[in-house]
Design a protein around this motif. Structure first.
Motif, PDB file in Angstrom:
ATOM      1  N   VAL A 227       0.868  -1.181   0.000  1.00 48.80           N
ATOM      2  CA  VAL A 227       0.000   0.000   0.000  1.00 48.80           C
ATOM      3  C   VAL A 227       0.903   1.229   0.000  1.00 48.80           C
ATOM      4  O   VAL A 227       1.887   1.273   0.742  1.00 48.80           O
ATOM      5  N   VAL A 228       0.604   2.182  -0.860  1.00 49.36           N
ATOM      6  CA  VAL A 228       1.321   3.456  -0.851  1.00 49.36           C
ATOM      7  C   VAL A 228       0.283   4.541  -0.630  1.00 49.36           C
ATOM      8  O   VAL A 228      -0.745   4.566  -1.304  1.00 49.36           O
ATOM      9  N   ILE A 229       0.532   5.400   0.337  1.00 51.60           N
ATOM     10  CA  ILE A 229      -0.403   6.495   0.626  1.00 51.60           C
ATOM     11  C   ILE A 229       0.269   7.813   0.282  1.00 51.60           C
ATOM     12  O   ILE A 229       1.401   8.079   0.712  1.00 51.60           O
ATOM     13  N   PHE A 230      -0.433   8.612  -0.498  1.00 50.65           N
ATOM     14  CA  PHE A 230       0.054   9.946  -0.858  1.00 50.65           C
ATOM     15  C   PHE A 230      -0.735  10.982  -0.076  1.00 50.65           C
ATOM     16  O   PHE A 230      -1.923  10.819   0.188  1.00 50.65           O
ATOM     17  N   GLN A 231      -0.056  12.072   0.266  1.00 52.31           N
ATOM     18  CA  GLN A 231      -0.730  13.150   0.990  1.00 52.31           C
ATOM     19  C   GLN A 231      -0.635  14.430   0.185  1.00 52.31           C
ATOM     20  O   GLN A 231       0.408  14.730  -0.410  1.00 52.31           O
ATOM     21  N   ARG A 232      -1.723  15.188   0.202  1.00 57.20           N
ATOM     22  CA  ARG A 232      -1.721  16.428  -0.542  1.00 57.20           C
ATOM     23  C   ARG A 232      -0.960  17.486   0.228  1.00 57.20           C
ATOM     24  O   ARG A 232      -1.209  17.691   1.410  1.00 57.20           O
ATOM     25  N   GLU A 233      -0.055  18.151  -0.472  1.00 59.87           N
ATOM     26  CA  GLU A 233       0.731  19.194   0.179  1.00 59.87           C
ATOM     27  C   GLU A 233      -0.132  20.404   0.445  1.00 59.87           C
ATOM     28  O   GLU A 233      -1.021  20.741  -0.343  1.00 59.87           O
ATOM     29  N   GLN A 234       0.173  21.063   1.553  1.00 57.33           N
ATOM     30  CA  GLN A 234      -0.530  22.315   1.855  1.00 57.33           C
ATOM     31  C   GLN A 234      -0.095  23.365   0.861  1.00 57.33           C
ATOM     32  O   GLN A 234       1.024  23.319   0.348  1.00 57.33           O
ATOM     33  N   GLU A 235      -0.952  24.327   0.610  1.00 62.04           N
ATOM     34  CA  GLU A 235      -0.587  25.409  -0.307  1.00 62.04           C
ATOM     35  C   GLU A 235       0.557  26.194   0.297  1.00 62.04           C
ATOM     36  O   GLU A 235       0.560  26.534   1.471  1.00 62.04           O
ATOM     37  N   ASN A 236       1.550  26.473  -0.528  1.00 67.87           N
ATOM     38  CA  ASN A 236       2.762  27.119  -0.051  1.00 67.87           C
ATOM     39  C   ASN A 236       3.046  28.302  -0.971  1.00 67.87           C
ATOM     40  O   ASN A 236       3.323  28.136  -2.151  1.00 67.87           O
TER      41      ASN A 236
ATOM     42  N   ARG B  61       6.157  28.304  -3.042  1.00 66.46           N
ATOM     43  CA  ARG B  61       6.276  27.324  -4.128  1.00 66.46           C
ATOM     44  C   ARG B  61       4.891  27.129  -4.737  1.00 66.46           C
ATOM     45  O   ARG B  61       4.246  26.112  -4.521  1.00 66.46           O
ATOM     46  N   PRO B  62       4.425  28.127  -5.496  1.00 69.88           N
ATOM     47  CA  PRO B  62       3.047  28.054  -6.009  1.00 69.88           C
ATOM     48  C   PRO B  62       2.792  26.841  -6.899  1.00 69.88           C
ATOM     49  O   PRO B  62       1.672  26.369  -6.997  1.00 69.88           O
ATOM     50  N   HIS B  63       3.821  26.342  -7.579  1.00 67.00           N
ATOM     51  CA  HIS B  63       3.601  25.224  -8.496  1.00 67.00           C
ATOM     52  C   HIS B  63       3.325  23.919  -7.782  1.00 67.00           C
ATOM     53  O   HIS B  63       2.769  23.006  -8.363  1.00 67.00           O
ATOM     54  N   SER B  64       3.741  23.832  -6.521  1.00 63.19           N
ATOM     55  CA  SER B  64       3.530  22.562  -5.826  1.00 63.19           C
ATOM     56  C   SER B  64       2.204  22.554  -5.080  1.00 63.19           C
ATOM     57  O   SER B  64       1.901  21.654  -4.335  1.00 63.19           O
ATOM     58  N   ARG B  65       1.407  23.578  -5.320  1.00 57.41           N
ATOM     59  CA  ARG B  65       0.109  23.648  -4.655  1.00 57.41           C
ATOM     60  C   ARG B  65      -0.706  22.422  -4.981  1.00 57.41           C
ATOM     61  O   ARG B  65      -0.893  22.068  -6.128  1.00 57.41           O
ATOM     62  N   GLY B  66      -1.166  21.788  -3.933  1.00 58.38           N
ATOM     63  CA  GLY B  66      -2.051  20.665  -4.132  1.00 58.38           C
ATOM     64  C   GLY B  66      -1.422  19.423  -4.700  1.00 58.38           C
ATOM     65  O   GLY B  66      -2.127  18.569  -5.225  1.00 58.38           O
ATOM     66  N   GLU B  67      -0.113  19.281  -4.619  1.00 55.96           N
ATOM     67  CA  GLU B  67       0.532  18.076  -5.134  1.00 55.96           C
ATOM     68  C   GLU B  67       0.470  16.958  -4.119  1.00 55.96           C
ATOM     69  O   GLU B  67       0.514  17.180  -2.918  1.00 55.96           O
ATOM     70  N   TYR B  68       0.408  15.737  -4.647  1.00 56.99           N
ATOM     71  CA  TYR B  68       0.376  14.571  -3.773  1.00 56.99           C
ATOM     72  C   TYR B  68       1.766  13.959  -3.701  1.00 56.99           C
ATOM     73  O   TYR B  68       2.375  13.654  -4.727  1.00 56.99           O
ATOM     74  N   ASN B  69       2.259  13.809  -2.481  1.00 59.74           N
ATOM     75  CA  ASN B  69       3.568  13.190  -2.293  1.00 59.74           C
ATOM     76  C   ASN B  69       3.462  12.026  -1.333  1.00 59.74           C
ATOM     77  O   ASN B  69       2.524  11.949  -0.532  1.00 59.74           O
ATOM     78  N   VAL B  70       4.446  11.156  -1.400  1.00 58.03           N
ATOM     79  CA  VAL B  70       4.401   9.931  -0.591  1.00 58.03           C
ATOM     80  C   VAL B  70       4.339  10.270   0.891  1.00 58.03           C
ATOM     81  O   VAL B  70       5.134  11.049   1.395  1.00 58.03           O
ATOM     82  N   TYR B  71       3.395   9.665   1.555  1.00 56.51           N
ATOM     83  CA  TYR B  71       3.186   9.903   2.996  1.00 56.51           C
ATOM     84  C   TYR B  71       3.600   8.663   3.783  1.00 56.51           C
ATOM     85  O   TYR B  71       4.253   8.730   4.797  1.00 56.51           O
ATOM     86  N   SER B  72       3.194   7.507   3.274  1.00 55.63           N
ATOM     87  CA  SER B  72       3.513   6.262   3.967  1.00 55.63           C
ATOM     88  C   SER B  72       3.431   5.115   2.976  1.00 55.63           C
ATOM     89  O   SER B  72       2.673   5.181   2.013  1.00 55.63           O
ATOM     90  N   THR B  73       4.227   4.083   3.202  1.00 59.79           N
ATOM     91  CA  THR B  73       4.118   2.880   2.379  1.00 59.79           C
ATOM     92  C   THR B  73       4.422   1.677   3.255  1.00 59.79           C
ATOM     93  O   THR B  73       5.282   1.733   4.134  1.00 59.79           O
ATOM     94  N   PHE B  74       3.670   0.620   3.045  1.00 59.71           N
ATOM     95  CA  PHE B  74       3.879  -0.571   3.863  1.00 59.71           C
ATOM     96  C   PHE B  74       3.410  -1.814   3.123  1.00 59.71           C
ATOM     97  O   PHE B  74       2.638  -1.738   2.166  1.00 59.71           O
ATOM     98  N   GLN B  75       3.886  -2.951   3.586  1.00 58.44           N
ATOM     99  CA  GLN B  75       3.486  -4.246   3.033  1.00 58.44           C
ATOM    100  C   GLN B  75       2.233  -4.674   3.784  1.00 58.44           C
ATOM    101  O   GLN B  75       2.299  -5.002   4.960  1.00 58.44           O
ATOM    102  N   SER B  76       1.107  -4.635   3.101  1.00 59.19           N
ATOM    103  CA  SER B  76      -0.147  -4.962   3.783  1.00 59.19           C
ATOM    104  C   SER B  76      -0.362  -6.465   3.877  1.00 59.19           C
ATOM    105  O   SER B  76      -0.672  -6.995   4.934  1.00 59.19           O
ATOM    106  N   HIS B  77      -0.220  -7.145   2.740  1.00 61.78           N
ATOM    107  CA  HIS B  77      -0.460  -8.584   2.718  1.00 61.78           C
ATOM    108  C   HIS B  77       0.723  -9.304   2.085  1.00 61.78           C
ATOM    109  O   HIS B  77       1.400  -8.761   1.211  1.00 61.78           O
ATOM    110  N   GLU B  78       0.951 -10.538   2.576  1.00 64.75           N
ATOM    111  CA  GLU B  78       2.018 -11.368   2.023  1.00 64.75           C
ATOM    112  C   GLU B  78       1.392 -12.563   1.315  1.00 64.75           C
ATOM    113  O   GLU B  78       0.284 -12.968   1.660  1.00 64.75           O
TER     114      GLU B  78
END
Lengths: 141, 453
Positions: free
Chosen positions: B58-67, B70-87
């Motif tokens: 599972v990879v979870i992306f989080q939306r960046e806060q408006e900054n 860095r106006p271009h990165s407004r609302g971009e999704y970046n990696v927040y967490s990743t883990f092995q859910s099932h084997e």
């Protein structure tokens, strides 16, 4: 099997269909496709549904390794080589007893997903040479 | 611009102008099976976007806060967490391989600082807690700073440990494991509006769980015939109503949807409503039942409608009318004349999902050749768009695509025979409040935003 007797000859159906072309334009391609399929596979049942079809769907992922069968086969063969499963390792019938060596290795995915890779954003700007540190494990496998 | 109307639409209508925002994943020509994305889901606020893949990750992306800097990165999704859910597992008793592929992810509504989601493979559902840690305690009495235990006899003075800030760490931990309740393969999970229970559905049964209780599950639907030779249909998808906690629907491989009310009886084998579009018997063919099989069913956010996806179309149903859908949208009707080859290469069994936008004014679903389709219900307009690396310049507008069916192919059109059936878009998701969409194209995740935003 009884379904086969109920249905008419598909060729007849398309014949009738052609008269109604104007009204049922949309149906003709489907029937033509059906005729094509039946021509390729004459033994295909009339109805794709039915318990056999669905039961096959319910059983996806079946892999057979029975240690009893394996040991019996080994005992029977004694000095001879055990027959391998052939190209399709998932189909096991008759004398083809799969051995542990024949079953494809289970690969455990302990590698981080490439979606979470460090450079997944910049890849389309940098010319195609991507650094995938997390993926090295997979490359080495 | 997240208005109640679902995205700052001008008075004239809902004119979307989709632009490329981001793409995640590698550009390998050789896609590893494990990297194929199998599910995509926004959480309730849209700030988090989760993906699951065939490798059980599972990879979870989080939306960046408006900054502002860095106006271009407004609302971009970046990696927040990743883990092995099932084997991957092997059921030795039944000689069954249990794939680690994540079939579905469903978020729980947020109740505290942590985020919770349910992820499931064919047999086991897991509740994951994703929490942030940005403080660390220092100054323990019995431990050194590097963790080594101190000799208690050497401790001469006592101190109170203090919390010091640290780099943000996002941890994912499995809080509940709901196992051994499904003989057949789980195709759906759905969190109830009561936020306490959820359902899990396999080919023949639907079970009801309490989120706190892992050793007990109630069976609420069972369509397994006493004699398996009499099996005629299987359950393909199931969902709880968004507001009425007693109502659920499930779809079948025969193109029908049954609505069940859990108040009427403990076992909901008898439906309360039965939705089926009457079929013209003269148009029946070998393929009719296969292409009528519903691959996804989704309630509208309002709870008034539901949408079903079958192989060639998307249908919108009014819950008050069982006899036929209120809308039918053709996704790729041109495939009707290709059904023979689509049956031979198994594509006819592909399970496409569908989704509503936040205001229920538009619906989206995927197709082949990395095309996806969007239907504007109000303006009665539809568009075909493509997720491809060629159209991946930042903020580049997406150009509508067109498939040509007849003889003369216009410039920029693509003929049906040139479509790549290995490039399937099965999973898409729409942000619950804004015009942001996530489209999974095999091993890549595309994020598109509406220019008006």
């Amino acid at each position: 099997m009884s379904q086969k007797q109920d249905e008419e000859n598909p060729a007849e159906e398309t014949g009738e269909e052609k008269q109604d072309t104007q009204e049922k334009e949309g149906i003709l391609p489907e029937r033509a496709e059906e005729a094509k399929l039946k021509a390729k596979y004459p033994s295909l049942g009339q109805k794709p549904g039915g318990s056999d079809f669905l039961m096959k769907r319910l059983q996806k992922g079946q892999k057979y390794f029975d240690s009893g069968d394996y040991n019996m086969a080994k005992a029977k063969m004694k000095n001879k080589q055990l027959p391998s499963t052939g190209p399709d390792k998932n189909l096991v019938t008759g004398d083809h007893i799969p051995t542990p060596q024949d079953l494809p290795q289970r690969k455990s995915s302990l590698v981080t997903s490439k979606l979470a890779g460090l450079f997944s954003e910049e890849i389309f700007i940098i010319p195609p040479l991507h650094f995938d540190i997390q993926g090295l494990g997979m490359l080495a496998a | 611009v997240a208005g109640a109307g679902g995205g700052g639409c001008p008075a004239g209508g809902n004119d979307f102008q989709w632009c490329f925002s981001q793409v995640k994943g590698a550009i390998d020509e050789d896609v590893a099976e494990a990297d194929i994305i199998s599910t995509v889901e926004f959480n309730y606020s849209g700030d988090l976007l989760a993906t699951g893949d065939k490798g059980g990750r599972v990879v979870i992306f989080q939306r960046e806060q408006e900054n502002k800097s860095r106006p271009h990165s407004r609302g971009e999704y970046n990696v927040y967490s990743t883990f092995q859910s099932h084997e991957p597992e092997f059921d030795y008793l039944k000689s069954l391989e249990i794939e680690e592929k994540i079939n579905k992810i469903r978020w729980l509504p947020q109740q505290n600082a942590a985020h919770f989601l349910l992820s499931t493979n064919d047999k086991t559902i897991k509740l994951w807690k994703i929490s942030e840690r940005d403080k660390r305690a220092e100054g323990y009495n019995l431990k050194d700073e590097d963790g080594r235990l101190r000799d208690p006899f050497r401790v001469t003075a006592l101190r109170v440990p203090i919390l010091k800030p640290m780099d943000l760490m996002v941890e994912a931990s499995p809080r509940r494991i709901f196992a051994n309740a499904h003989t057949y393969h789980i195709n759906s999970i759905s969190v109830n509006s009561d936020h306490e229970t959820y359902l899990s559905a396999d080919d023949l049964r639907i079970n009801l769980w309490h989120l706190e209780i892992t050793d007990r599950s109630f069976n609420i639907v069972d369509i397994k015939p006493a004699n398996m030779e009499e099996l005629t249909e299987v359950i393909t998808a199931a969902e709880f109503h968004p507001h009425q906690c007693n109502v659920l629907v499930y779809s079948s491989s025969k193109g029908t949807v049954r609505l069940c009310d859990m108040r009427s009886s403990a076992l909901c084998d008898r439906h309360s409503k039965f939705f089926e579009e009457p079929e013209d018997p003269s148009s029946r063919s070998f393929f009719s039942e296969i292409i009528s099989s519903i691959s996804d069913v989704k309630f509208s956010h309002s709870g008034r409608y539901m949408m079903t996806r079958d192989y060639l179309s998307v249908k919108v149903w009014d819950l008050n009318m069982e006899s036929r859908p209120v809308e039918t949208h053709q996704v790729h009707e041109y495939l009707r004349s290709k059904l023979c080859s689509l049956y031979e290469n198994d594509c006819i069994f592909d399970k496409f999902e569908c989704c509503w936008n936040g205001s229920d004014s538009a619906i989206m679903t995927g197709s082949y050749n990395n095309f996806f389709r969007m239907f504007d219900r109000n303006a009665r307009r539809d568009v075909t768009l493509e997720a491809s690396r060629e159209n991946s310049k930042p903020r580049a507008s997406l150009k509508p695509r067109k498939v040509c069916t007849g003889g003369k192919r216009k410039k920029d059109e693509i003929s049906v025979d040139s479509l790549d059936f290995n490039k399937k878009i099965l999973h898409t998701a729409w942000h619950p409040l804004e015009n942001i969409i996530a489209v999974a194209a095999t091993n890549n995740l595309y994020i598109f935003q509406d220019k008006i935003n």
